[in-house]
Motif scaffolding. Structure first.
Motif, PDB file in Angstrom:
ATOM      1  N   LEU A   6       0.808  -1.215   0.000  1.00 17.51           N
ATOM      2  CA  LEU A   6       0.000   0.000   0.000  1.00 17.51           C
ATOM      3  C   LEU A   6       0.843   1.268   0.000  1.00 17.51           C
ATOM      4  O   LEU A   6       0.641   2.170  -0.813  1.00 17.51           O
ATOM      5  N   PHE A   7       1.803   1.367   0.900  1.00 18.62           N
ATOM      6  CA  PHE A   7       2.632   2.572   0.981  1.00 18.62           C
ATOM      7  C   PHE A   7       3.443   2.758  -0.300  1.00 18.62           C
ATOM      8  O   PHE A   7       3.551   3.867  -0.840  1.00 18.62           O
ATOM      9  N   ARG A   8       4.031   1.668  -0.815  1.00 16.78           N
ATOM     10  CA  ARG A   8       4.840   1.765  -2.041  1.00 16.78           C
ATOM     11  C   ARG A   8       3.979   2.123  -3.245  1.00 16.78           C
ATOM     12  O   ARG A   8       4.417   2.835  -4.141  1.00 16.78           O
ATOM     13  N   LEU A   9       2.750   1.625  -3.254  1.00 14.37           N
ATOM     14  CA  LEU A   9       1.838   1.966  -4.335  1.00 14.37           C
ATOM     15  C   LEU A   9       1.581   3.464  -4.375  1.00 14.37           C
ATOM     16  O   LEU A   9       1.647   4.102  -5.438  1.00 14.37           O
ATOM     17  N   ALA A  10       1.296   4.050  -3.215  1.00 16.39           N
ATOM     18  CA  ALA A  10       1.069   5.497  -3.149  1.00 16.39           C
ATOM     19  C   ALA A  10       2.324   6.275  -3.551  1.00 16.39           C
ATOM     20  O   ALA A  10       2.240   7.288  -4.259  1.00 16.39           O
ATOM     21  N   LEU A  11       3.479   5.778  -3.140  1.00 12.58           N
ATOM     22  CA  LEU A  11       4.735   6.446  -3.482  1.00 12.58           C
ATOM     23  C   LEU A  11       4.989   6.412  -4.982  1.00 12.58           C
ATOM     24  O   LEU A  11       5.381   7.422  -5.586  1.00 12.58           O
ATOM     25  N   ILE A  12       4.763   5.269  -5.610  1.00 15.82           N
ATOM     26  CA  ILE A  12       4.996   5.135  -7.050  1.00 15.82           C
ATOM     27  C   ILE A  12       4.034   6.018  -7.834  1.00 15.82           C
ATOM     28  O   ILE A  12       4.423   6.668  -8.821  1.00 15.82           O
ATOM     29  N   VAL A  13       2.767   6.060  -7.424  1.00 21.15           N
ATOM     30  CA  VAL A  13       1.790   6.892  -8.124  1.00 21.15           C
ATOM     31  C   VAL A  13       2.228   8.349  -8.104  1.00 21.15           C
ATOM     32  O   VAL A  13       2.224   9.039  -9.145  1.00 21.15           O
ATOM     33  N   ARG A  14       2.627   8.842  -6.954  1.00 20.13           N
ATOM     34  CA  ARG A  14       3.028  10.252  -6.852  1.00 20.13           C
ATOM     35  C   ARG A  14       4.322  10.518  -7.627  1.00 20.13           C
ATOM     36  O   ARG A  14       4.474  11.570  -8.257  1.00 20.13           O
ATOM     37  N   LEU A  15       5.251   9.585  -7.563  1.00 14.52           N
ATOM     38  CA  LEU A  15       6.523   9.772  -8.271  1.00 14.52           C
ATOM     39  C   LEU A  15       6.310   9.768  -9.778  1.00 14.52           C
ATOM     40  O   LEU A  15       6.861  10.627 -10.493  1.00 14.52           O
ATOM     41  N   VAL A  16       5.521   8.830 -10.282  1.00 14.30           N
ATOM     42  CA  VAL A  16       5.258   8.760 -11.721  1.00 14.30           C
ATOM     43  C   VAL A  16       4.480   9.991 -12.179  1.00 14.30           C
ATOM     44  O   VAL A  16       4.775  10.563 -13.239  1.00 14.30           O
ATOM     45  N   ARG A  17       3.486  10.403 -11.404  1.00 14.47           N
ATOM     46  CA  ARG A  17       2.713  11.587 -11.781  1.00 14.47           C
ATOM     47  C   ARG A  17       3.609  12.820 -11.882  1.00 14.47           C
ATOM     48  O   ARG A  17       3.509  13.597 -12.847  1.00 14.47           O
ATOM     49  N   ALA A  18       4.489  13.001 -10.899  1.00 15.18           N
ATOM     50  CA  ALA A  18       5.383  14.162 -10.935  1.00 15.18           C
ATOM     51  C   ALA A  18       6.309  14.095 -12.149  1.00 15.18           C
ATOM     52  O   ALA A  18       6.573  15.115 -12.802  1.00 15.18           O
ATOM     53  N   GLY A  19       6.807  12.890 -12.462  1.00 13.12           N
ATOM     54  CA  GLY A  19       7.670  12.748 -13.623  1.00 13.12           C
ATOM     55  C   GLY A  19       6.934  13.019 -14.922  1.00 13.12           C
ATOM     56  O   GLY A  19       7.488  13.646 -15.849  1.00 13.12           O
ATOM     57  N   VAL A  20       5.695  12.571 -15.005  1.00 14.44           N
ATOM     58  CA  VAL A  20       4.900  12.808 -16.216  1.00 14.44           C
ATOM     59  C   VAL A  20       4.626  14.301 -16.390  1.00 14.44           C
ATOM     60  O   VAL A  20       4.739  14.832 -17.494  1.00 14.44           O
ATOM     61  N   ARG A  21       4.269  14.992 -15.311  1.00 15.75           N
ATOM     62  CA  ARG A  21       3.968  16.426 -15.412  1.00 15.75           C
ATOM     63  C   ARG A  21       5.199  17.219 -15.863  1.00 15.75           C
ATOM     64  O   ARG A  21       5.082  18.223 -16.553  1.00 15.75           O
ATOM     65  N   GLU A  22       6.381  16.737 -15.471  1.00 14.35           N
ATOM     66  CA  GLU A  22       7.603  17.420 -15.898  1.00 14.35           C
ATOM     67  C   GLU A  22       7.957  17.068 -17.337  1.00 14.35           C
ATOM     68  O   GLU A  22       8.325  17.943 -18.130  1.00 14.35           O
ATOM     69  N   ALA A  23       7.853  15.768 -17.689  1.00 13.46           N
ATOM     70  CA  ALA A  23       8.266  15.328 -19.026  1.00 13.46           C
ATOM     71  C   ALA A  23       7.310  15.781 -20.108  1.00 13.46           C
ATOM     72  O   ALA A  23       7.722  16.015 -21.253  1.00 13.46           O
ATOM     73  N   ILE A  24       6.039  15.917 -19.765  1.00 15.50           N
ATOM     74  CA  ILE A  24       5.037  16.226 -20.795  1.00 15.50           C
ATOM     75  C   ILE A  24       5.191  17.649 -21.327  1.00 15.50           C
ATOM     76  O   ILE A  24       4.669  17.967 -22.398  1.00 15.50           O
ATOM     77  N   MET A  25       5.929  18.495 -20.596  1.00 19.05           N
ATOM     78  CA  MET A  25       6.166  19.861 -21.058  1.00 19.05           C
ATOM     79  C   MET A  25       7.436  19.967 -21.896  1.00 19.05           C
ATOM     80  O   MET A  25       7.753  21.054 -22.391  1.00 19.05           O
ATOM     81  N   ALA A  26       8.175  18.859 -22.057  1.00 15.35           N
ATOM     82  CA  ALA A  26       9.419  18.889 -22.824  1.00 15.35           C
ATOM     83  C   ALA A  26       9.114  19.043 -24.320  1.00 15.35           C
ATOM     84  O   ALA A  26       8.047  18.660 -24.808  1.00 15.35           O
ATOM     85  N   ASP A  27      10.100  19.548 -25.059  1.00 17.62           N
ATOM     86  CA  ASP A  27       9.913  19.814 -26.485  1.00 17.62           C
ATOM     87  C   ASP A  27       9.687  18.536 -27.281  1.00 17.62           C
ATOM     88  O   ASP A  27       8.906  18.521 -28.234  1.00 17.62           O
TER      89      ASP A  27
END
Length: 324
Positions: free
Chosen positions: A197-218
């Motif tokens: 459960l804890f790792r699931l929540a951690l992975i979701v937040r980490l992936v979401r943050a990475g996607v929000r950063e990468a999706i703005m790349a050229d």
């Protein structure tokens, strides 16, 4: 690569040596096992014989040097309680902990990565907000409470899954494994879900943050402008570029689950190394505790080395053991 592995191996030897001193002194300072090993009604002669047999009549420095000499030969001492090699006891319980941690990590990855990708790609949707609210629950709920609730709902109320134990096992590679049987999976699902459960929540937040950063790349904007489908953009352009931080967290969390799955194993009566160490601490079985902690240190060293090697495979710009 070879130079990097040799450097890390030399560092590992130094770290293990320093940690062996800290662990040995700390563990041997928490109490006197003589008070537990020897019956209070025993006479002085029997007490002296027992103390001498376990080498407890020597000073801490002498005991450590003897331990270090034997450890270099692969002997980490004999358990005071079980009267068998401490390392052998740990290895006999290690498969149960390994399969519990690996299944929990597999659940976390298979559920957390897709949810994180979706929440990062559509952050304003109600479903994404619901997912992120669920991660707050995953971070906030204590492991022991979640374990008890899973037992109450799925074992007591619904009767779908057993509440404890390891179930039927099959021998493979000299060890017993429950993942190879259907009954073993039924016993494994609840503790693995609680641990994940804890790792699931951690992975979701980490992936979401990475996607929000990468999706703005050229490169992502260019791919979307070319008409590439959103799924292909996520899998071919976004996901590979967020794998480096994700691999770091997954590696460390896997080591943490293997080393410290004590609460989950205790609640679900899972016969792993965590339960063995807790019992050893209660009985001051010092050889087992020292051997386990050194094994944990070695495991984290190996995991960090593997993670660093994976870096160079995931991102060719990263070079190990060399200069830019």
């Amino acid at each position: 690569m070879l130079n990097f592995i040799l450097q890390r191996s030399a560092q590992a030897v130094v770290v293990l040596l320093l940690m062996s001193v800290l662990v040995f002194v700390a563990v041997y300072a928490i109490g006197n096992p003589v008070d537990i090993l020897i019956n209070p009604q025993a006479d002085q002669t029997m007490r002296d014989e027992t103390i001498a047999r376990y080498g407890l009549d020597k000073s801490v420095a002498q005991q450590y040097l003897l331990f270090l000499k034997n450890a270099l030969a692969g002997d980490f001492g004999t358990s005071f309680v079980y009267d068998s090699p401490a390392l052998g006891l740990i290895f006999s319980c290690l498969p149960a902990t390994l399969e519990l941690a690996l299944v929990a990590m597999l659940l976390s990855i298979c559920i957390g990565v897709p949810l994180g990708l979706y929440a990062g790609y559509r952050p304003d949707g109600w479903s994404a907000k619901l997912i992120m609210g669920g991660t707050v629950l995953g971070f906030s709920v204590p492991a022991f409470w979640m374990g008890l609730m899973l037992i109450l709902v799925f074992a007591v109320q619904l009767g779908w899954l057993p509440s404890g134990g390891r179930g039927e096992t099959v021998a493979w590679l000299g060890a017993e494994w429950s993942v190879l049987t259907l009954d073993g999976w039924r016993h494994l699902l609840l503790p693995a879900s609680s641990l994940a459960l804890f790792r699931l929540a951690l992975i979701v937040r980490l992936v979401r943050a990475g996607v929000r950063e990468a999706i703005m790349a050229d490169y992502v904007k260019f791919a979307r402008a070319k008409g590439v489908s959103p799924l292909r953009v996520m899998l071919r352009h976004v996901l590979p570029n967020i794998m480096v931080p994700l691999v770091t967290v997954l590696g460390l969390e896997l080591g943490t689950m293997i080393a410290f799955a004590v609460v989950t194993e205790t609640i679900f009566s899972w016969p792993g190394t965590g339960k063995l160490v807790i019992d050893s601490i209660r009985t001051l079985d010092q050889p087992v505790v020292v051997a386990y902690l050194l094994l944990v240190v070695f495991m984290f060293i190996v995991i960090n080395m593997v993670v660093d090697i994976l870096y160079s495979m995931l991102d060719p710009r990263i070079r190990l053991g060399g200069r830019k």
